[in-house]
Write a protein that holds these residues in place. Structure first.
Motif, mmCIF file in Angstrom:
data_model
loop_
_atom_site.group_PDB
_atom_site.id
_atom_site.type_symbol
_atom_site.label_atom_id
_atom_site.label_comp_id
_atom_site.label_asym_id
_atom_site.label_seq_id
_atom_site.Cartn_x
_atom_site.Cartn_y
_atom_site.Cartn_z
ATOM 1 N N VAL A 1 -13.597 -0.622 -10.624
ATOM 2 C CA VAL A 1 -13.207 0.415 -9.667
ATOM 3 C C VAL A 1 -13.462 1.823 -10.163
ATOM 4 C CG1 VAL A 1 -11.549 -1.021 -8.444
ATOM 5 C CG2 VAL A 1 -10.780 0.327 -10.402
ATOM 6 N N GLY B 1 -12.386 5.075 -8.403
ATOM 7 C CA GLY B 1 -10.989 4.659 -8.396
ATOM 8 C C GLY B 1 -10.434 4.566 -9.802
ATOM 9 N N GLN C 1 -16.437 3.347 -8.972
ATOM 10 C CA GLN C 1 -16.461 3.685 -7.545
ATOM 11 C C GLN C 1 -15.403 4.718 -7.214
ATOM 12 O OE1 GLN C 1 -16.778 0.104 -5.057
ATOM 13 N NE2 GLN C 1 -17.121 -1.038 -6.944
ATOM 14 N N GLN D 1 0.861 -1.189 0.000
ATOM 15 C CA GLN D 1 0.000 0.000 0.000
ATOM 16 C C GLN D 1 0.892 1.232 0.000
ATOM 17 O OE1 GLN D 1 -3.303 0.042 -0.218
ATOM 18 N NE2 GLN D 1 -3.690 -2.150 -0.004
ATOM 19 N N ILE E 1 -10.217 -5.203 -3.221
ATOM 20 C CA ILE E 1 -11.418 -4.369 -3.367
ATOM 21 C C ILE E 1 -12.315 -4.575 -2.151
ATOM 22 C CG2 ILE E 1 -13.547 -4.050 -4.689
ATOM 23 C CD1 ILE E 1 -11.938 -4.681 -7.220
ATOM 24 N N GLY E 2 -12.422 -5.816 -1.725
ATOM 25 C CA GLY E 2 -13.220 -6.114 -0.536
ATOM 26 C C GLY E 2 -12.701 -5.412 0.706
ATOM 27 N N GLU E 3 -11.390 -5.181 0.750
ATOM 28 C CA GLU E 3 -10.800 -4.488 1.896
ATOM 29 C C GLU E 3 -10.861 -2.974 1.738
ATOM 30 O OE1 GLU E 3 -6.832 -5.943 2.105
ATOM 31 O OE2 GLU E 3 -7.491 -8.011 2.440
ATOM 32 N N GLY E 4 -11.388 -2.508 0.602
ATOM 33 C CA GLY E 4 -11.571 -1.062 0.430
ATOM 34 C C GLY E 4 -10.687 -0.417 -0.624
ATOM 35 N N SER E 5 -9.777 -1.150 -1.234
ATOM 36 C CA SER E 5 -8.914 -0.547 -2.259
ATOM 37 C C SER E 5 -9.722 -0.179 -3.492
ATOM 38 C CB SER E 5 -7.817 -1.535 -2.670
ATOM 39 O OG SER E 5 -6.896 -1.723 -1.642
ATOM 40 N N ARG E 6 -9.462 1.017 -4.026
ATOM 41 C CA ARG E 6 -10.115 1.445 -5.252
ATOM 42 C C ARG E 6 -9.094 1.929 -6.272
ATOM 43 N NH1 ARG E 6 -13.150 -0.967 -3.008
ATOM 44 N NH2 ARG E 6 -15.314 -0.558 -2.364
ATOM 45 N N GLN F 1 -4.377 9.970 -0.308
ATOM 46 C CA GLN F 1 -5.201 9.950 0.910
ATOM 47 C C GLN F 1 -4.307 10.019 2.136
ATOM 48 O OE1 GLN F 1 -7.493 6.421 0.455
ATOM 49 N NE2 GLN F 1 -8.475 7.181 -1.400
#
Lengths: 114, 140
Positions: A68, A73, A71, A7, A36-41, A114
């Motif tokens: 993505v 991303g 959403q 990350q 993606i399920g963990e929030g990555s976009r 971010q």
């Protein structure tokens, strides 16, 4: 195929090594869907160690990008070389996906981190 | 002798595709195809073999016959199966001017095959699908 994830500034940087073809694409999809399920976009794909890609690989990257983008991303790539670079050009994928020489500009292409 | 035509049969299953690729790469390499073209060959044979394994035998098992030979300065690869009639070349080329959202997913494999080979031919003879790929040894 080898997958390594880190990350970096709000992006999931996924290094894909060796081959992204019919037989390895399932593992790639499992990995990115998990992210993606963990929030990555925002995905940065490191292809500097990728030697071979077939249409199955192209399709999975396209599917990821479509998923993505809707959403907020996106997908950026860097390090393309040899056959992989050629296939991206031949398929026209190099005009719809942002491709960079190095990791830093690929990450920066997403704007404010971010 | 590299001048002869070699043929090998494989079960038309995805797990056999690496074996198919190994076979054609070895035979094409011994007939003098360059490393760069060997990758083109690998890519196009993968696309074609995967198509056969997926669609040729909906009722179950079948075989894929792969042949390699040299002809007029070209390395020729033929993939033949006794499956349902399926012309992979009949699909339209994908529209490469579409933006990401509208880009259709189909037709990509065939487009790649056309671009990395120096000739593709499909014919249905009797009850067999026969796809022939040509690679000019001079092209790099």
């Amino acid at each position: 195929m080898e997958l390594n994830v880190k990350q970096e500034h709000g992006c999931a940087v996924v290094a894909v090594k060796d081959r992204l073809d019919t037989l390895t694409v399932w593992d790639f999809e499992q990995k990115v869907n998990g992210l993606i399920g963990e929030g990555s976009r925002r995905f940065v794909l490191d292809f500097s160690g990728l030697d071979y890609i077939s249409s199955a690989g192209l399709r999975s990257i396209l599917a990821l990008a479509k998923k993505v983008k809707g959403q907020g991303g996106g997908v950026a790539l860097f390090g393309l070389k040899g056959l992989v670079k050629e296939i991206f050009a031949v398929s026209g994928f190099d005009t719809v996906l942002p491709i960079f020489e190095d990791e830093a500009p690929a990450i920066q292409s997403f704007g404010n981190a971010q | 002798m590299p001048n002869e035509r070699v043929t090998r049969s494989f079960a038309a299953k995805l797990g056999q595709v690496p074996g198919v690729l190994e076979f054609v790469i070895s035979e094409a390499s011994s007939r003098g195809l360059s490393p760069q073209r060997l990758m083109h060959l690998e890519l196009s044979v993968e696309e074609a073999a995967v198509n056969t394994c997926r669609y040729a035998y909906p009722q179950g098992e079948g075989t894929l016959e792969v042949s390699v030979w040299e002809e007029a300065g070209h390395i020729m690869v033929e993939l033949a199966d006794a499956g349902v009639a399926f012309d992979p070349l009949a699909k339209a080329d994908p529209d490469l001017d579409q933006p990401l959202e509208n880009r259709p997913v189909g037709g990509l494999g065939i487009h790649l095959i056309r671009r990395v080979t120096d000739g593709v031919d499909y014919r249905r003879t009797g009850d067999r699908n026969v796809l022939t790929l040509a690679f000019n040894k001079e092209r790099r």
